[in-house]
Scaffold this motif. Structure first.
Motif, PDB file in Angstrom:
ATOM      1  N   ARG A 116      -7.549  -3.468   9.891  1.00  0.00           N
ATOM      2  CA  ARG A 116      -8.559  -2.595   9.280  1.00  0.00           C
ATOM      3  C   ARG A 116      -7.894  -1.474   8.473  1.00  0.00           C
ATOM      4  N   ALA A 117      -6.868  -0.870   9.044  1.00  0.00           N
ATOM      5  CA  ALA A 117      -6.175   0.231   8.371  1.00  0.00           C
ATOM      6  C   ALA A 117      -5.504  -0.234   7.085  1.00  0.00           C
ATOM      7  N   LEU A 118      -5.038  -1.477   7.078  1.00  0.00           N
ATOM      8  CA  LEU A 118      -4.346  -2.011   5.904  1.00  0.00           C
ATOM      9  C   LEU A 118      -5.283  -2.754   4.960  1.00  0.00           C
ATOM     10  N   LYS A 131       0.815  -1.217   0.000  1.00  0.00           N
ATOM     11  CA  LYS A 131       0.000   0.000   0.000  1.00  0.00           C
ATOM     12  C   LYS A 131       0.849   1.268   0.000  1.00  0.00           C
ATOM     13  N   LYS A 132       2.181   1.078  -0.036  1.00  0.00           N
ATOM     14  CA  LYS A 132       3.115   2.208   0.008  1.00  0.00           C
ATOM     15  C   LYS A 132       2.813   3.109   1.211  1.00  0.00           C
ATOM     16  N   MET A 133       2.615   2.464   2.362  1.00  0.00           N
ATOM     17  CA  MET A 133       2.245   3.163   3.582  1.00  0.00           C
ATOM     18  C   MET A 133       3.447   3.232   4.524  1.00  0.00           C
ATOM     19  N   THR A 134       3.686   4.402   5.049  1.00  0.00           N
ATOM     20  CA  THR A 134       4.763   4.595   6.016  1.00  0.00           C
ATOM     21  C   THR A 134       4.261   4.249   7.416  1.00  0.00           C
ATOM     22  N   LYS A 135       5.198   4.211   8.363  1.00  0.00           N
ATOM     23  CA  LYS A 135       4.814   3.976   9.759  1.00  0.00           C
ATOM     24  C   LYS A 135       3.900   5.087  10.248  1.00  0.00           C
ATOM     25  N   LEU A 136       4.232   6.311   9.884  1.00  0.00           N
ATOM     26  CA  LEU A 136       3.390   7.442  10.274  1.00  0.00           C
ATOM     27  C   LEU A 136       2.010   7.327   9.639  1.00  0.00           C
ATOM     28  N   GLY A 137       1.981   6.939   8.374  1.00  0.00           N
ATOM     29  CA  GLY A 137       0.704   6.767   7.684  1.00  0.00           C
ATOM     30  C   GLY A 137      -0.150   5.689   8.333  1.00  0.00           C
ATOM     31  N   LEU A 138       0.476   4.590   8.719  1.00  0.00           N
ATOM     32  CA  LEU A 138      -0.262   3.525   9.393  1.00  0.00           C
ATOM     33  C   LEU A 138      -0.756   4.008  10.749  1.00  0.00           C
ATOM     34  N   ALA A 139       0.078   4.722  11.462  1.00  0.00           N
ATOM     35  CA  ALA A 139      -0.322   5.243  12.771  1.00  0.00           C
ATOM     36  C   ALA A 139      -1.549   6.155  12.629  1.00  0.00           C
ATOM     37  N   LYS A 140      -1.520   7.009  11.630  1.00  0.00           N
ATOM     38  CA  LYS A 140      -2.664   7.904  11.413  1.00  0.00           C
ATOM     39  C   LYS A 140      -3.914   7.111  11.049  1.00  0.00           C
ATOM     40  N   ALA A 141      -3.763   6.130  10.180  1.00  0.00           N
ATOM     41  CA  ALA A 141      -4.908   5.312   9.768  1.00  0.00           C
ATOM     42  C   ALA A 141      -5.467   4.505  10.944  1.00  0.00           C
ATOM     43  N   MET A 142      -4.606   4.127  11.862  1.00  0.00           N
ATOM     44  CA  MET A 142      -5.030   3.374  13.055  1.00  0.00           C
ATOM     45  C   MET A 142      -5.505   4.301  14.168  1.00  0.00           C
ATOM     46  N   ARG A 143      -5.273   5.599  13.985  1.00  0.00           N
ATOM     47  CA  ARG A 143      -5.586   6.595  15.015  1.00  0.00           C
ATOM     48  C   ARG A 143      -4.835   6.290  16.309  1.00  0.00           C
ATOM     49  N   THR A 144      -3.538   6.116  16.133  1.00  0.00           N
ATOM     50  CA  THR A 144      -2.665   5.810  17.262  1.00  0.00           C
ATOM     51  C   THR A 144      -1.327   6.506  17.059  1.00  0.00           C
ATOM     52  N   SER A 145      -0.372   6.183  17.897  1.00  0.00           N
ATOM     53  CA  SER A 145       0.952   6.809  17.807  1.00  0.00           C
ATOM     54  C   SER A 145       1.926   5.940  17.007  1.00  0.00           C
ATOM     55  N   ARG A 146       3.021   6.569  16.580  1.00  0.00           N
ATOM     56  CA  ARG A 146       4.072   5.802  15.897  1.00  0.00           C
ATOM     57  C   ARG A 146       4.688   4.787  16.846  1.00  0.00           C
ATOM     58  N   THR A 147       4.685   5.082  18.131  1.00  0.00           N
ATOM     59  CA  THR A 147       5.231   4.145  19.119  1.00  0.00           C
ATOM     60  C   THR A 147       4.477   2.824  19.076  1.00  0.00           C
ATOM     61  N   VAL A 148       3.163   2.884  18.958  1.00  0.00           N
ATOM     62  CA  VAL A 148       2.354   1.671  18.882  1.00  0.00           C
ATOM     63  C   VAL A 148       2.695   0.897  17.611  1.00  0.00           C
ATOM     64  N   VAL A 149       2.866   1.610  16.513  1.00  0.00           N
ATOM     65  CA  VAL A 149       3.233   0.954  15.246  1.00  0.00           C
ATOM     66  C   VAL A 149       4.621   0.329  15.362  1.00  0.00           C
ATOM     67  N   HIS A 150       5.551   1.014  15.992  1.00  0.00           N
ATOM     68  CA  HIS A 150       6.890   0.439  16.191  1.00  0.00           C
ATOM     69  C   HIS A 150       6.808  -0.850  17.000  1.00  0.00           C
ATOM     70  N   ARG A 151       5.987  -0.863  18.040  1.00  0.00           N
ATOM     71  CA  ARG A 151       5.814  -2.075  18.852  1.00  0.00           C
ATOM     72  C   ARG A 151       5.201  -3.192  18.024  1.00  0.00           C
ATOM     73  N   LEU A 152       4.244  -2.839  17.163  1.00  0.00           N
ATOM     74  CA  LEU A 152       3.609  -3.827  16.296  1.00  0.00           C
ATOM     75  C   LEU A 152       4.624  -4.447  15.346  1.00  0.00           C
TER      76      LEU A 152
END
Length: 91
Positions: A81-83, A42-63
């Motif tokens: 859902r975000a992906l 989806k050419k999605m960045t960590k920040l983009g995923l965080a925004k789509a998940m309505r969470t922080s980049r820290t949560v995405v890093h943990r994921l």
């Protein structure tokens, strides 16, 4: 003399009492890989995923951290859902 002590990885892990811990790490590594692959498609960045998940980049890093097994089911669900993909399959 025991001929086949630790003859399989499963038996060795069982003898060491590490079966669950290793299995959990393996599943988390596979989950992180699936998330990374879906992000790449989806050419999605960590920040983009965080925004789509309505969470922080820290949560995405943990994921995405294959060693962090403390990720919640809610986080996995929001990421899927975000992906637009299924990240967990049983069976």
């Amino acid at each position: 003399m025991k001929k086949h002590v630790g003859s399989t990885l499963d038996s060795l892990l069982e003898e060491l009492g590490q079966t669950e811990a290793v299995g959990l790490l393996l599943q988390k590594k596979l989950l992180a890989l699936k998330v990374e692959q879906a992000m790449a498609r989806k050419k999605m960045t960590k920040l983009g995923l965080a925004k789509a998940m309505r969470t922080s980049r820290t949560v995405v890093h943990r994921l995405l951290d294959p060693k962090d097994t403390g990720v919640t089911l809610a986080t996995i669900w929001r990421a899927s859902r975000a992906l637009g993909v299924k990240l967990v399959e049983i069976g």
